[in-house]
Design a protein around this motif. Structure first.
Motif, PDB file in Angstrom:
ATOM      1  N   ASP A  83      20.749  38.141 -39.630  1.00 57.33           N
ATOM      2  CA  ASP A  83      20.153  36.252 -38.655  1.00 57.33           C
ATOM      3  C   ASP A  83      19.666  35.679 -39.914  1.00 57.33           C
ATOM      4  N   ALA A  84      18.684  36.535 -40.877  1.00 64.02           N
ATOM      5  CA  ALA A  84      17.853  36.186 -41.414  1.00 64.02           C
ATOM      6  C   ALA A  84      18.602  34.933 -42.682  1.00 64.02           C
ATOM      7  N   SER A  85      19.502  35.638 -43.446  1.00 62.52           N
ATOM      8  CA  SER A  85      20.856  34.930 -44.793  1.00 62.52           C
ATOM      9  C   SER A  85      21.187  33.958 -44.088  1.00 62.52           C
ATOM     10  N   GLN A  86      21.603  33.579 -42.643  1.00 64.74           N
ATOM     11  CA  GLN A  86      22.026  32.725 -41.964  1.00 64.74           C
ATOM     12  C   GLN A  86      20.993  31.536 -41.683  1.00 64.74           C
ATOM     13  N   ALA A  87      20.143  31.579 -41.764  1.00 67.17           N
ATOM     14  CA  ALA A  87      19.696  31.152 -41.210  1.00 67.17           C
ATOM     15  C   ALA A  87      19.187  29.463 -42.705  1.00 67.17           C
ATOM     16  N   ILE A  88      19.151  30.999 -43.707  1.00 69.61           N
ATOM     17  CA  ILE A  88      19.053  30.676 -44.675  1.00 69.61           C
ATOM     18  C   ILE A  88      19.751  28.867 -45.210  1.00 69.61           C
ATOM     19  N   LEU A  89      21.573  29.980 -45.401  1.00 70.09           N
ATOM     20  CA  LEU A  89      22.887  29.072 -45.289  1.00 70.09           C
ATOM     21  C   LEU A  89      22.776  27.917 -44.250  1.00 70.09           C
ATOM     22  N   GLN A  90      21.967  27.739 -43.054  1.00 70.26           N
ATOM     23  CA  GLN A  90      22.318  26.892 -42.252  1.00 70.26           C
ATOM     24  C   GLN A  90      21.023  25.946 -42.434  1.00 70.26           C
ATOM     25  N   ARG A  91      19.974  26.287 -43.150  1.00 71.33           N
ATOM     26  CA  ARG A  91      18.755  25.578 -44.067  1.00 71.33           C
ATOM     27  C   ARG A  91      19.803  24.108 -45.246  1.00 71.33           C
ATOM     28  N   VAL A  92      20.450  25.156 -45.648  1.00 67.88           N
ATOM     29  CA  VAL A  92      21.341  24.143 -47.329  1.00 67.88           C
ATOM     30  C   VAL A  92      22.496  23.884 -46.595  1.00 67.88           C
ATOM     31  N   GLN A  93      22.963  23.957 -45.723  1.00 72.99           N
ATOM     32  CA  GLN A  93      24.447  23.257 -44.847  1.00 72.99           C
ATOM     33  C   GLN A  93      22.576  21.692 -45.143  1.00 72.99           C
ATOM     34  N   ALA A  94      21.654  21.831 -43.945  1.00 77.17           N
ATOM     35  CA  ALA A  94      21.305  20.384 -43.137  1.00 77.17           C
ATOM     36  C   ALA A  94      21.101  19.415 -44.696  1.00 77.17           C
ATOM     37  N   ALA A  95      20.759  20.472 -45.885  1.00 75.69           N
ATOM     38  CA  ALA A  95      20.312  19.241 -46.494  1.00 75.69           C
ATOM     39  C   ALA A  95      20.789  18.714 -47.901  1.00 75.69           C
ATOM     40  N   ALA A  96      22.387  19.974 -47.828  1.00 75.56           N
ATOM     41  CA  ALA A  96      23.210  19.327 -48.784  1.00 75.56           C
ATOM     42  C   ALA A  96      24.350  18.719 -48.146  1.00 75.56           C
ATOM     43  N   PHE A  97      24.764  18.580 -46.902  1.00 69.17           N
ATOM     44  CA  PHE A  97      25.780  18.246 -46.138  1.00 69.17           C
ATOM     45  C   PHE A  97      25.791  17.168 -44.653  1.00 69.17           C
ATOM     46  N   GLY A  98      26.595  16.572 -45.245  1.00 66.20           N
ATOM     47  CA  GLY A  98      26.315  15.600 -44.278  1.00 66.20           C
ATOM     48  C   GLY A  98      27.341  16.003 -42.540  1.00 66.20           C
ATOM     49  N   PRO A  99      26.823  14.826 -41.815  1.00 68.41           N
ATOM     50  CA  PRO A  99      27.287  15.767 -40.331  1.00 68.41           C
ATOM     51  C   PRO A  99      28.829  15.846 -40.102  1.00 68.41           C
ATOM     52  N   ASP A 100      29.098  15.358 -40.231  1.00 68.88           N
ATOM     53  CA  ASP A 100      30.924  14.665 -40.977  1.00 68.88           C
ATOM     54  C   ASP A 100      31.446  15.266 -41.810  1.00 68.88           C
ATOM     55  N   GLN A 101      30.978  15.916 -41.970  1.00 69.30           N
ATOM     56  CA  GLN A 101      31.241  17.437 -43.470  1.00 69.30           C
ATOM     57  C   GLN A 101      30.873  19.391 -41.839  1.00 69.30           C
ATOM     58  N   THR A 102      32.428  19.201 -43.494  1.00 71.31           N
ATOM     59  CA  THR A 102      32.839  20.652 -42.299  1.00 71.31           C
ATOM     60  C   THR A 102      32.412  21.822 -43.649  1.00 71.31           C
ATOM     61  N   LEU A 103      32.832  22.421 -43.902  1.00 71.46           N
ATOM     62  CA  LEU A 103      31.559  23.395 -44.862  1.00 71.46           C
ATOM     63  C   LEU A 103      33.205  24.453 -45.003  1.00 71.46           C
ATOM     64  N   LEU A 104      34.000  24.851 -46.234  1.00 72.47           N
ATOM     65  CA  LEU A 104      34.535  26.100 -46.350  1.00 72.47           C
ATOM     66  C   LEU A 104      33.925  27.419 -45.708  1.00 72.47           C
ATOM     67  N   PRO A 105      34.548  28.128 -45.007  1.00 69.77           N
ATOM     68  CA  PRO A 105      33.966  29.352 -44.030  1.00 69.77           C
ATOM     69  C   PRO A 105      33.514  30.297 -45.357  1.00 69.77           C
ATOM     70  N   LEU A 106      34.285  30.426 -46.809  1.00 71.12           N
ATOM     71  CA  LEU A 106      33.618  31.496 -46.755  1.00 71.12           C
ATOM     72  C   LEU A 106      32.583  31.059 -48.696  1.00 71.12           C
ATOM     73  N   VAL A 107      31.149  32.003 -48.240  1.00 73.13           N
ATOM     74  CA  VAL A 107      30.714  30.982 -49.351  1.00 73.13           C
ATOM     75  C   VAL A 107      30.708  32.108 -50.088  1.00 73.13           C
TER      76      VAL A 107
END
Length: 221
Positions: A83-107
């Motif tokens: 959960d702690a790492s997932q919260a970090i990755l969610q911050r990365v998504q918010a900082a780097a990717f637009g709302p219309d972008q989908t991320l690859l499922p594997l980091v």
């Protein structure tokens, strides 16, 4: 020691985090090659490193790659996080990717030994969309971007432990990127000694690829 790279960066922070061949290329890529120092706290960096270590420890460092782009590395892909790492990755998504972008499922997780490096490359459009974002752990390093058609146009990115880098648009498609080997690791005139470096890399989905599809990951920084 996880925090030693941060201490080494203090004397360089006054130099900024991005250098360019000229003001025009700096202006052109201002929003397309981004470094956010201190994106992670020391505790967050330790959380990610501790979670990744058991999986990485089971692998050996390799000295060739399927397209010869990486030397002295081990890598893995990860879809399940605490959960702690997932919260970090969610911050990365918010900082780097637009709302219309989908991320690859594997980091993609890439572990470079102190002598390891990544050669200049442009990530294949078959495997990666328009945005790449990476967290840097453990060691400072220098990423260099060079225009594929005009090599006199370049950027240097100073990546401290805990920083986030973002490549999008022209910086992603028109410039190669690399992580400099230790003996070449300079930011301008300043030496940036390399140690072991882990990068945690998120990518947007390639154009035309549905969320359920994925492929062999390209080399990445």
């Amino acid at each position: 020691m996880a925090g030693s790279g941060r201490l080494a960066m203090r004397t360089l922070s006054r130099c900024g985090w991005i250098r360019g061949s000229n003001p025009a290329v700096l202006s052109r890529l201002r929003d397309e090659a981004v470094v956010r120092p201190g994106f992670l706290s020391q505790a967050e960096e330790d959380t990610l490193t501790s979670e990744l270590e058991p999986q990485l420890r089971r692998r050996r460092y390799e000295y060739d790659h399927w397209d010869a782009a990486i030397h002295g590395f081990r890598e893995t892909e990860k879809s399940r996080w605490s959960d702690a790492s997932q919260a970090i990755l969610q911050r990365v998504q918010a900082a780097a990717f637009g709302p219309d972008q989908t991320l690859l499922p594997l980091v993609h997780v890439l572990d470079l030994e102190p002598r390891g490096y990544i050669k200049p490359h442009v990530d294949s459009v078959k495997f990666c969309g328009s945005t790449i974002a990476g967290l840097s752990l453990l060691s400072p390093s220098v990423m260099k971007l060079v225009h594929t058609q005009e090599p006199e146009q370049w950027l240097e990115l100073l990546l401290e432990p805990g920083s986030l880098y973002i490549l999008r648009g022209s910086a992603r498609y028109d410039f190669s990127h690399e992580i400099l080997r230790d003996e070449e690791s300079f930011f301008g005139e300043h030496r940036v000694p390399r140690g072991r470096r882990i990068s945690v890399i998120c990518r947007s989905l390639p154009e035309g690829m549905g969320p359920g599809r994925s492929g062999e990951p390209p080399p990445a920084c």
